[in-house]
Design an enzyme around this catalytic site. Structure first.
Site, PDB file in Angstrom:
ATOM      1  N   ARG A 207      -3.408   6.253   1.152  1.00 49.62           N
ATOM      2  CA  ARG A 207      -3.972   7.477   1.733  1.00 49.62           C
ATOM      3  C   ARG A 207      -3.057   8.234   2.683  1.00 49.62           C
ATOM      4  O   ARG A 207      -3.326   9.372   3.011  1.00 49.62           O
ATOM      5  CB  ARG A 207      -5.279   7.126   2.463  1.00 49.62           C
ATOM      6  CG  ARG A 207      -6.408   6.849   1.506  1.00 49.62           C
ATOM      7  CD  ARG A 207      -7.562   6.177   2.204  1.00 49.62           C
ATOM      8  NE  ARG A 207      -7.180   4.821   2.590  1.00 49.62           N
ATOM      9  CZ  ARG A 207      -7.981   3.944   3.170  1.00 49.62           C
ATOM     10  NH1 ARG A 207      -9.218   4.291   3.475  1.00 49.62           N
ATOM     11  NH2 ARG A 207      -7.573   2.741   3.465  1.00 49.62           N
TER      12      ARG A 207
ATOM     13  N   ARG B 221       0.822  -1.220   0.000  1.00 40.57           N
ATOM     14  CA  ARG B 221       0.000   0.000   0.000  1.00 40.57           C
ATOM     15  C   ARG B 221       0.853   1.266   0.000  1.00 40.57           C
ATOM     16  O   ARG B 221       0.481   2.269   0.612  1.00 40.57           O
ATOM     17  CB  ARG B 221      -0.933   0.052   1.222  1.00 40.57           C
ATOM     18  CG  ARG B 221      -1.964  -1.038   1.269  1.00 40.57           C
ATOM     19  CD  ARG B 221      -3.318  -0.522   0.783  1.00 40.57           C
ATOM     20  NE  ARG B 221      -4.233  -1.637   0.649  1.00 40.57           N
ATOM     21  CZ  ARG B 221      -5.318  -1.815   1.391  1.00 40.57           C
ATOM     22  NH1 ARG B 221      -5.648  -0.924   2.300  1.00 40.57           N
ATOM     23  NH2 ARG B 221      -6.083  -2.854   1.187  1.00 40.57           N
TER      24      ARG B 221
ATOM     25  N   ASP C 156      -6.700  -2.282  -7.793  1.00 36.59           N
ATOM     26  CA  ASP C 156      -7.288  -2.930  -6.626  1.00 36.59           C
ATOM     27  C   ASP C 156      -7.585  -4.387  -6.942  1.00 36.59           C
ATOM     28  O   ASP C 156      -7.636  -4.789  -8.109  1.00 36.59           O
ATOM     29  CB  ASP C 156      -8.544  -2.191  -6.163  1.00 36.59           C
ATOM     30  CG  ASP C 156      -8.915  -2.580  -4.735  1.00 36.59           C
ATOM     31  OD1 ASP C 156      -8.045  -2.516  -3.853  1.00 36.59           O
ATOM     32  OD2 ASP C 156     -10.074  -2.985  -4.509  1.00 36.59           O
TER      33      ASP C 156
ATOM     34  N   ARG D 288      -6.758  12.108  -5.110  1.00 38.06           N
ATOM     35  CA  ARG D 288      -7.973  11.437  -4.667  1.00 38.06           C
ATOM     36  C   ARG D 288      -9.091  12.426  -4.345  1.00 38.06           C
ATOM     37  O   ARG D 288     -10.273  12.079  -4.413  1.00 38.06           O
ATOM     38  CB  ARG D 288      -7.580  10.593  -3.459  1.00 38.06           C
ATOM     39  CG  ARG D 288      -8.599   9.746  -2.855  1.00 38.06           C
ATOM     40  CD  ARG D 288      -9.055   8.600  -3.705  1.00 38.06           C
ATOM     41  NE  ARG D 288      -9.942   7.839  -2.859  1.00 38.06           N
ATOM     42  CZ  ARG D 288     -11.181   8.224  -2.574  1.00 38.06           C
ATOM     43  NH1 ARG D 288     -11.684   9.300  -3.119  1.00 38.06           N
ATOM     44  NH2 ARG D 288     -11.922   7.508  -1.747  1.00 38.06           N
TER      45      ARG D 288
ATOM     46  N   TYR E 119     -14.996 -12.112  -1.082  1.00 36.14           N
ATOM     47  CA  TYR E 119     -15.755 -10.888  -1.404  1.00 36.14           C
ATOM     48  C   TYR E 119     -16.969 -11.211  -2.264  1.00 36.14           C
ATOM     49  O   TYR E 119     -18.051 -10.650  -2.071  1.00 36.14           O
ATOM     50  CB  TYR E 119     -14.860  -9.867  -2.116  1.00 36.14           C
ATOM     51  CG  TYR E 119     -13.968  -9.132  -1.147  1.00 36.14           C
ATOM     52  CD1 TYR E 119     -14.461  -8.053  -0.420  1.00 36.14           C
ATOM     53  CD2 TYR E 119     -12.660  -9.535  -0.925  1.00 36.14           C
ATOM     54  CE1 TYR E 119     -13.648  -7.388   0.497  1.00 36.14           C
ATOM     55  CE2 TYR E 119     -11.853  -8.881  -0.014  1.00 36.14           C
ATOM     56  CZ  TYR E 119     -12.356  -7.805   0.696  1.00 36.14           C
ATOM     57  OH  TYR E 119     -11.567  -7.159   1.605  1.00 36.14           O
TER      58      TYR E 119
HETATM   59  O1  CP3 Z   1       0.039  -1.783  -2.469  1.00 40.52           O
HETATM   60  C1  CP3 Z   1      -0.262  -0.840  -3.223  1.00 40.52           C
HETATM   61  O2  CP3 Z   1       0.113   0.323  -3.015  1.00 40.52           O
HETATM   62  C2  CP3 Z   1      -1.024  -1.119  -4.510  1.00 40.52           C
HETATM   63  C3  CP3 Z   1      -2.413  -0.838  -4.539  1.00 40.52           C
HETATM   64  C4  CP3 Z   1      -3.384  -1.707  -3.754  1.00 40.52           C
HETATM   65  C5  CP3 Z   1      -4.591  -1.207  -3.211  1.00 40.52           C
HETATM   66  N1  CP3 Z   1      -5.288  -2.256  -2.689  1.00 40.52           N
HETATM   67  C6  CP3 Z   1      -5.013   0.181  -3.240  1.00 40.52           C
HETATM   68  C7  CP3 Z   1      -6.154   0.611  -2.423  1.00 40.52           C
HETATM   69  C8  CP3 Z   1      -3.348  -3.076  -3.487  1.00 40.52           C
HETATM   70  C9  CP3 Z   1      -2.268  -4.085  -3.792  1.00 40.52           C
HETATM   71  C10 CP3 Z   1      -4.572  -3.406  -2.838  1.00 40.52           C
HETATM   72  C11 CP3 Z   1      -4.929  -4.774  -2.446  1.00 40.52           C
HETATM   73  C12 CP3 Z   1      -6.229  -5.025  -1.835  1.00 40.52           C
HETATM   74  N2  CP3 Z   1      -7.444  -4.435  -2.124  1.00 40.52           N
HETATM   75  C13 CP3 Z   1      -6.485  -6.036  -0.895  1.00 40.52           C
HETATM   76  C14 CP3 Z   1      -5.436  -6.946  -0.343  1.00 40.52           C
HETATM   77  C15 CP3 Z   1      -4.985  -6.153   0.804  1.00 40.52           C
HETATM   78  C16 CP3 Z   1      -3.874  -6.607   1.585  1.00 40.52           C
HETATM   79  O3  CP3 Z   1      -3.189  -5.698   2.061  1.00 40.52           O
HETATM   80  O4  CP3 Z   1      -3.645  -7.800   1.825  1.00 40.52           O
HETATM   81  C17 CP3 Z   1      -7.836  -6.003  -0.556  1.00 40.52           C
HETATM   82  C18 CP3 Z   1      -8.530  -6.884   0.463  1.00 40.52           C
HETATM   83  C19 CP3 Z   1      -8.447  -5.013  -1.355  1.00 40.52           C
HETATM   84  C20 CP3 Z   1      -9.868  -4.593  -1.374  1.00 40.52           C
HETATM   85  C21 CP3 Z   1      -9.982  -3.234  -0.843  1.00 40.52           C
HETATM   86  N3  CP3 Z   1      -9.677  -2.090  -1.545  1.00 40.52           N
HETATM   87  C22 CP3 Z   1     -10.400  -2.839   0.460  1.00 40.52           C
HETATM   88  C23 CP3 Z   1     -10.772  -3.784   1.572  1.00 40.52           C
HETATM   89  C24 CP3 Z   1     -10.361  -1.443   0.479  1.00 40.52           C
HETATM   90  C25 CP3 Z   1     -10.810  -0.529   1.592  1.00 40.52           C
HETATM   91  C26 CP3 Z   1      -9.653  -0.358   2.501  1.00 40.52           C
HETATM   92  C27 CP3 Z   1      -9.891   0.689   3.548  1.00 40.52           C
HETATM   93  O5  CP3 Z   1      -9.131   0.630   4.536  1.00 40.52           O
HETATM   94  O6  CP3 Z   1     -10.735   1.586   3.360  1.00 40.52           O
HETATM   95  C28 CP3 Z   1      -9.868  -0.994  -0.764  1.00 40.52           C
HETATM   96  C29 CP3 Z   1      -9.593   0.383  -1.164  1.00 40.52           C
HETATM   97  C30 CP3 Z   1      -8.169   0.727  -1.489  1.00 40.52           C
HETATM   98  N4  CP3 Z   1      -7.342  -0.052  -2.249  1.00 40.52           N
HETATM   99  C31 CP3 Z   1      -7.497   1.948  -1.151  1.00 40.52           C
HETATM  100  C32 CP3 Z   1      -6.241   1.873  -1.760  1.00 40.52           C
HETATM  101  C33 CP3 Z   1      -5.168   2.935  -1.763  1.00 40.52           C
HETATM  102  C34 CP3 Z   1      -8.069   3.100  -0.338  1.00 40.52           C
HETATM  103  C35 CP3 Z   1      -8.972   3.801  -1.273  1.00 40.52           C
HETATM  104  C36 CP3 Z   1      -9.268   5.230  -0.980  1.00 40.52           C
HETATM  105  O7  CP3 Z   1     -10.259   5.477  -0.264  1.00 40.52           O
HETATM  106  O8  CP3 Z   1      -8.547   6.098  -1.500  1.00 40.52           O
END
Ligand code: CP3
Length: 348
Positions: free
Chosen positions: A34, A30, A79, A43, A156
């Site tokens: 954020r 990540r 994502d 964003r 999911y």
């Molecule tokens: O690692 C990186 O920087 C690459 C980008 C990336 C994101 N999500 C960006 C993101 C990666 C590799 C993911 C993976 C992901 N997405 C997973 C596996 C997570 C892990 O760490 O094992 C999962 C379960 C998801 C599904 C998902 N997407 C969730 C549950 C959420 C909400 C998270 C939260 O805390 O609100 C997202 C959104 C998301 N994906 C964000 C980002 C930067 C936040 C989005 C925002 O509001 O700007």
């Protein structure tokens, strides 16, 4: 894939092959999220899903984060869940709620609505982002592509969102194993097509996120999950190095290894030295600092980072990372400090 000498000899790719490096490579799960003001700036103008679907913006946040942190690899900004849209599910990211699927596959009888990804071109915005990122990244910085593992995506698709105990998912699995395997097979076939398209567009490695598979017992992981994750990894492993990442259950490590991957992702619940011995020193390992360590003062953070490096014993094949993603309220300066510390203390 043919690689330039700069990429072939990059710290990160050398480590995926368990070859020695001048210092330990590091990137952060990540890393383009954020906690970065540059990300929040982009964003503030678009919804999260739109950011994923606008290649020039996805490329910008990927590249900016890589530069700002000084990490040894970039990870594609995308994502896990958008692949479910062309497979028939209606996905929305709700403010403060995380992802929601409005038409989940609540029971096995609904499997017919879930289609294979026949045309990976339906996710063309992802590959376009890959092309733009590869064009603009420094020549010696690899780009990591990624996808969810079949189990995490199935959770999911079935639960319709995040879950605590995965009751709906596991009930499906236990009540109707044949529908379960059909679902997992549709996912694994689709994931191979999706990952191959990412690789063709310019990714030098891929990570498979099985973030939620830790909720399973070893016997259930073996029976219901391992063959499908293995199919995904087998489908791409001859093209690029694969990082197989799972969290929450060190008892699954031998099985995670069996599922495959050139590098096994470890979370912080296992001691890195023990985890590496368990999966075998013929594969690399990635990890595994507790992300909450970044809230400590810098001398404490340094000690904790050193403990991870010490556990790796300078062995080639260690890629430093957090055990899971960086938290959204983290101070970017602490992340930058960690990257510098690892590069300094990891020198051979
Ligand atoms: O690692 C990186 O920087 C690459 C980008 C990336 C994101 N999500 C960006 C993101 C990666 C590799 C993911 C993976 C992901 N997405 C997973 C596996 C997570 C892990 O760490 O094992 C999962 C379960 C998801 C599904 C998902 N997407 C969730 C549950 C959420 C909400 C998270 C939260 O805390 O609100 C997202 C959104 C998301 N994906 C964000 C980002 C930067 C936040 C989005 C925002 O509001 O700007």
């Amino acid at each position: 894939m043919t690689l330039s000498p700069e990429l072939y000899n990059s710290r990160f790719l050398r480590a995926t092959r368990c070859e020695p490096t001048d210092t330990t490579p590091i990137w952060i799960m990540r890393q383009a999220g954020r906690y970065l003001p540059e990300y929040m700036q982009v964003r503030s103008q678009v919804q999260f899903i739109e950011l994923c679907k606008r290649p020039e913006l996805a490329a910008e946040v990927t590249i900016t984060a890589r530069e700002r942190l000084g990490v040894d690899a970039a990870i594609l900004f995308a994502d896990l869940l958008p692949i479910l849209e062309p497979m028939g599910l209606d996905l929305e990211y709700q403010k403060g709620e995380g992802p929601v699927i409005h038409n989940p596959l609540s029971t096995p009888s609904e499997i017919d609505r879930f289609r294979e990804l026949e045309d990976p071109g339906e996710l063309g915005y992802v590959y376009e982002a890959v092309r733009l990122i590869r064009r603009d990244l420094p020549a010696d910085i690899p780009l990591i592509g990624f996808a969810g593992a079949p189990f995490t995506l199935a959770s999911y698709a079935i639960e319709g969102g995040g879950s605590r105990n995965y009751v709906a998912t596991k009930s499906w699995m236990f009540r109707d194993p044949s529908a379960w395997h059909a679902l997992m097979q549709r996912l694994s076939v689709s994931l191979v097509r999706y990952l191959k398209a990412q690789i063709a567009a310019g990714c030098q490695a891929v990570q498979i996120f099985d973030s939620w598979a830790g909720c399973l017992s070893p016997a259930d992981y073996r029976e219901f999950v391992l063959p499908h994750t293995k199919a995904v990894i087998d489908g791409v492993k001859d093209e690029v190095p694969v990082i197989n990442f799972l969290t929450g259950n060190p008892a699954l490590l031998p099985l995670q290894r069996e599922a495959g991957g050139h590098v096994i992702g470890l979370d912080w619940r296992v001691d890195l030295k023990e985890g590496w011995a368990t999966v075998g020193h013929d594969v690399g390992v990635q990890g595994n600092l507790d992300p909450v360590s970044l809230y400590a003062d810098l001398p404490t953070l340094r000690k904790r980072a050193k403990a991870v490096l010490d556990a790796a014993e300078g062995r080639p094949g260690h890629i430093f990372n957090l055990g899971h993603g960086v938290m959204p309220d983290m101070d970017p300066q602490n992340v930058i400090a960690l990257v510098d510390m690892v590069h300094e203390m990891g020198q051979r």
